[in-house]
Design a protein around this motif. Structure first.
Motif, PDB file in Angstrom:
ATOM      1  N   TYR A 124      -0.245 107.676 -18.953  1.00  0.00           N
ATOM      2  CA  TYR A 124      -0.208 108.741 -17.944  1.00  0.00           C
ATOM      3  C   TYR A 124      -1.575 108.923 -17.283  1.00  0.00           C
ATOM      4  N   ASP A 125      -2.647 108.729 -18.059  1.00  0.00           N
ATOM      5  CA  ASP A 125      -3.981 108.735 -17.456  1.00  0.00           C
ATOM      6  C   ASP A 125      -4.090 107.561 -16.479  1.00  0.00           C
ATOM      7  N   ALA A 126      -3.549 106.429 -16.915  1.00  0.00           N
ATOM      8  CA  ALA A 126      -3.597 105.226 -16.078  1.00  0.00           C
ATOM      9  C   ALA A 126      -2.857 105.469 -14.757  1.00  0.00           C
ATOM     10  N   LEU A 127      -1.721 106.156 -14.850  1.00  0.00           N
ATOM     11  CA  LEU A 127      -0.924 106.445 -13.645  1.00  0.00           C
ATOM     12  C   LEU A 127      -1.720 107.315 -12.680  1.00  0.00           C
ATOM     13  N   LEU A 128      -2.382 108.305 -13.234  1.00  0.00           N
ATOM     14  CA  LEU A 128      -3.173 109.228 -12.415  1.00  0.00           C
ATOM     15  C   LEU A 128      -4.331 108.476 -11.734  1.00  0.00           C
ATOM     16  N   ILE A 129      -4.972 107.612 -12.492  1.00  0.00           N
ATOM     17  CA  ILE A 129      -6.107 106.865 -11.918  1.00  0.00           C
ATOM     18  C   ILE A 129      -5.615 105.898 -10.839  1.00  0.00           C
ATOM     19  N   THR A 130      -4.457 105.267 -11.081  1.00  0.00           N
ATOM     20  CA  THR A 130      -3.895 104.373 -10.057  1.00  0.00           C
ATOM     21  C   THR A 130      -3.602 105.172  -8.784  1.00  0.00           C
TER      22      THR A 130
END
Lengths: 315, 407
Positions: free
Chosen positions: B376-382
């Motif tokens: 979910y952090d990865a999604l936000l950063i993307t």
């Protein structure tokens, strides 16, 4: 400060106006694509979660089964005698466990036997209720073999395996490797075919059956690091009572230029008839050395004798 | 300051594209766009559905039986790539020679050089095509050779004052000499270059640090825009780099293990610097959708789905991206921005790097969400990377629209 807060306050309104001014086709395409990405993300995440668990188990698992597929009209009991012979030689308590899977006509799978990790190379037999001697059956069975392999991996978490196909079982393996095998999921080390008629009953190598033509056309899908041993049975170097040696030899057109190692040989003597090939002492010796002990590179092994034989044949 | 630089860049771009050589090349690119669209969608279908390791069969757990003609389709799709290249070479030769010879006051039938250059490009395909894998295609080789071939043709014509027959012995000899030189050059291309894989190079320690990755992210769009193939080690989602394998082994030993190479080409470049293709061009595609100019909007529509699956070939020929100063700058900026963002959050331990391998054809937009341990952090950063990239591209694409309106 007042100007900044005003800009922030007006930003959503500006976005809405901008969106309304955009062409309709662009808005539709953008919305549809975004929806598709969200769906793909959800499905992908579910798949990754299940696969990740499986991956971890596979990484930790050390078993490398040997998977046997019998030929047409044969049942999952075809290799019983071979297993008895091989297990008689193992140390007590370290026998190869035997698991049998039958694919029924309605596509359901029936499991019998068990698979233990006491021996790193358990035996698995995959048989088919639909087992007539024709190309559509080979194709259908190869597709079912794909399903069985996925099911076996989900249950027993292995990645490396070796394959043995007797008669049309070798055709099923070939069709599977060309159409359903994925190197992301599995790693096949060795394929041994016993009396497999790659050109069915055709005796001339110039006349290729549809099946052989398809196999040759799709051969680039076969893994390049594979070792293939094609074994023909014969008393008089013409046939094994059922399958013509020439038909077995046409396997070279499929494998020779594609795989890491392709060796073909002919065994004779006791039990060299087609249906008895799995019990032939030379065949048992080859399975023991090339698949179970992996002695393919040892100087005194049968495998090296095979190499010499094939070199002599070429000369 | 920024708008001043942008105006200067736009002016330079205009001057550059008005050059006869570039103008005729861009005309040739634009003429082959319909073919490129067919080719891209065909490749997409093969890549997503029929490949047993692809995302659609994997997620839905279905296996399509490869039709008997599947190998032929694969060969056809690869041949298509080279055919497009050959057509570009032929169309470029025709319009360039027509204009150039006209300027010099010669009237010539350009059929022979057109055919020679068409054959030259097609021959590149024959020399490097591999049945098993899609080789790396270097547009620059073919265009450079085509240009040199055109130059020699013009010199020959000038030297002989245009008096020779169009299909006379001298020109036929010229054609044969060109083909002989070209075939020698093709035969000397190392196989590693035609395969486009440099595993050992990208496994080096330099590519496990943020600065090495930032430099690579900065340079990758330049390499692409100049017509070189991007190394497959940076584009594939099933990479075999040493750093990636070491990370994977560590994770399998202990789930939240400290990874030996948190920053590597896979976790930073593939994941964040190439969303939509080299130069983070998915953001560019999204920008195109919101433009007023119909031609550019249509390009955006056509390239949206391929863009999601990281193919920017339609834009590369249609906009074009190749040899375009106005486009290479935002591509470099967006690519570096994506790499630095991911690197920064990995360094801060906010984001756990992309570590798992995913099925072929998985969009890089979803790569970190699917293959990182902090999805979910990865999604936000993307999301932040995408928004930032769109903001980077927007002024440049508006400048491009303005340039086209005035053309």
């Amino acid at each position: 400060m007042h100007k900044f807060s005003k800009t922030i306050f007006l930003f959503p309104k500006k976005v809405v106006t901008f969106w309304k001014q955009t062409a309709r086709s662009s808005r539709i395409a953008f919305t549809l694509t975004l929806t598709a990405i969200v769906i793909l993300a959800i499905l992908g995440r579910i798949w990754m979660l299940s696969e990740h668990q499986n991956d971890k188990a596979i990484q930790k698992s050390h078993i490398q089964p040997v998977i046997f597929v019998p030929g047409s009209s044969a049942t999952i009991q075809r290799f019983n005698s071979l297993f008895t012979t091989l297990n008689a030689e193992t140390k007590k308590g370290a026998a190869h466990s035997i698991l049998k899977v039958q694919v029924n006509n309605d596509g359901t799978l029936s499991y019998s036997g068990h698979l233990s990790t006491a021996n790193r190379q358990p035996f698995i037999v995959v048989g088919f209720e639909r087992n007539q001697d024709n190309y559509p059956t080979v194709q259908a069975d190869a597709q079912s073999l794909g399903t069985v392999m996925a099911d076996l991996q989900a249950k027993y978490h292995f990645r490396n395996f070796s394959a043995v196909g007797h008669s049309n079982g070798g055709l099923i393996w070939t069709d599977y490797l060309e159409n359903y095998y994925s190197s992301n999921s599995f790693h096949i080390k060795t394929l041994m075919t016993l009396g497999t008629p790659f050109n069915f009953s055709e005796t001339s190598t110039t006349k290729k059956t549809t099946m052989l033509s398809d196999f040759i056309a799709n051969s680039s899908a076969i893994p390049t690091d594979l070792s293939v041993y094609s074994i023909a049975g014969s008393d008089d170097y013409t046939d094994d009572g059922l399958v013509n040696v020439q038909s077995v030899l046409t396997g070279k057109y499929i494998f020779q230029k594609q795989v890491a190692k392709y060796t073909q040989t002919t065994v004779s003597g006791e039990n060299a008839q087609h249906s008895k090939l799995p019990e032939n002492p030379e065949v048992i010796n080859l399975i023991r050395e090339l698949i179970l002990d992996n002695k393919a590179n040892e100087p005194n092994s049968s495998a090296n004798k095979l190499k010499k034989e094939s070199a002599d044949d070429k000369r | 300051m920024f708008s001043k630089c942008l105006t200067k860049l736009a002016k330079f771009d205009k001057r550059f594209t008005e050059n006869l050589l570039i103008r005729t090349l861009f005309d040739a690119f634009k003429k082959v766009v319909p073919l490129v669209i067919i080719n891209v969608y065909l490749r997409l279908a093969v890549k997503l559905i029929f490949d047993p390791s692809a995302i659609v069969p994997a997620i839905f757990r279905i296996h399509f039986r490869m039709p008997i003609f599947f190998q032929s389709i694969l060969a056809l799709v690869s041949a298509f790539d080279y055919l497009i290249l050959a057509l570009v070479a032929a169309l470029w030769t025709k319009s360039y020679l027509e204009a150039k010879l006209d300027d010099l006051g010669f009237t010539k039938d350009e059929l022979l050089p057109v055919l020679v250059n068409f054959a030259l490009a097609l021959f590149y395909g024959f020399s490097t095509y591999s049945n098993n894998s899609q080789g790396a295609m270097y547009l620059i080789f073919v265009l450079l050779l085509t240009y040199l071939s055109n130059l020699t043709y013009i010199y020959l014509t000038k030297w002989t004052k245009g008096k020779l027959d169009d299909f006379g012995f001298a020109y036929l000899f010229w054609g044969a000499a060109i083909m002989a030189v070209v075939s020698w050059i093709y035969s000397s291309i190392p196989s590693q270059v035609s395969q486009g894989s440099y595993n050992g190079f990208f496994s080096m320690g330099f590519f496990s640090h943020w600065f090495g990755l930032a430099i690579t992210a900065f340079l990758t769009p330049v390499v692409f825009v100049l017509g070189f193939a991007i190394p497959t080690d940076l584009t594939t989602t099933a990479t075999d780099l040493t750093q990636v394998n070491a990370n994977l082994n560590e994770v399998y030993q202990s789930v939240m293990a400290t990874l030996p190479y948190p920053q590597n080409p896979y976790s930073v470049l593939t994941t964040s610097a190439m969303i939509g293709g080299a130069g983070s061009t998915l953001a560019l595609t999204v920008c195109l959708l919101f433009l007023k100019r119909r031609r550019l909007r249509r390009l955006g529509l056509w390239s949206l789905v391929p863009g999601v699956f990281d193919s920017n070939r339609i834009l590369a020929y249609g906009l074009p991206l190749f040899f375009r100063p106005l486009m290479v700058v935002p591509m470099m900026l967006a690519s570096t921005y994506g790499a630095l963002m991911t690197s920064f959050f990995i360094k801060l331990h906010v984001l756990r790097p992309t570590v798992f391998t995913v099925p072929n054809g998985t969009p890089r937009l979803l790569l970190s969400f699917l293959a990182s341990q902090t999805p979910y952090d990865a999604l936000l950063i993307t999301f932040l990377i995408m928004v930032g990239s769109i903001l980077i591209f927007w002024p440049f694409i508006k400048a491009l629209e303005k340039e086209e309106e005035h053309a």
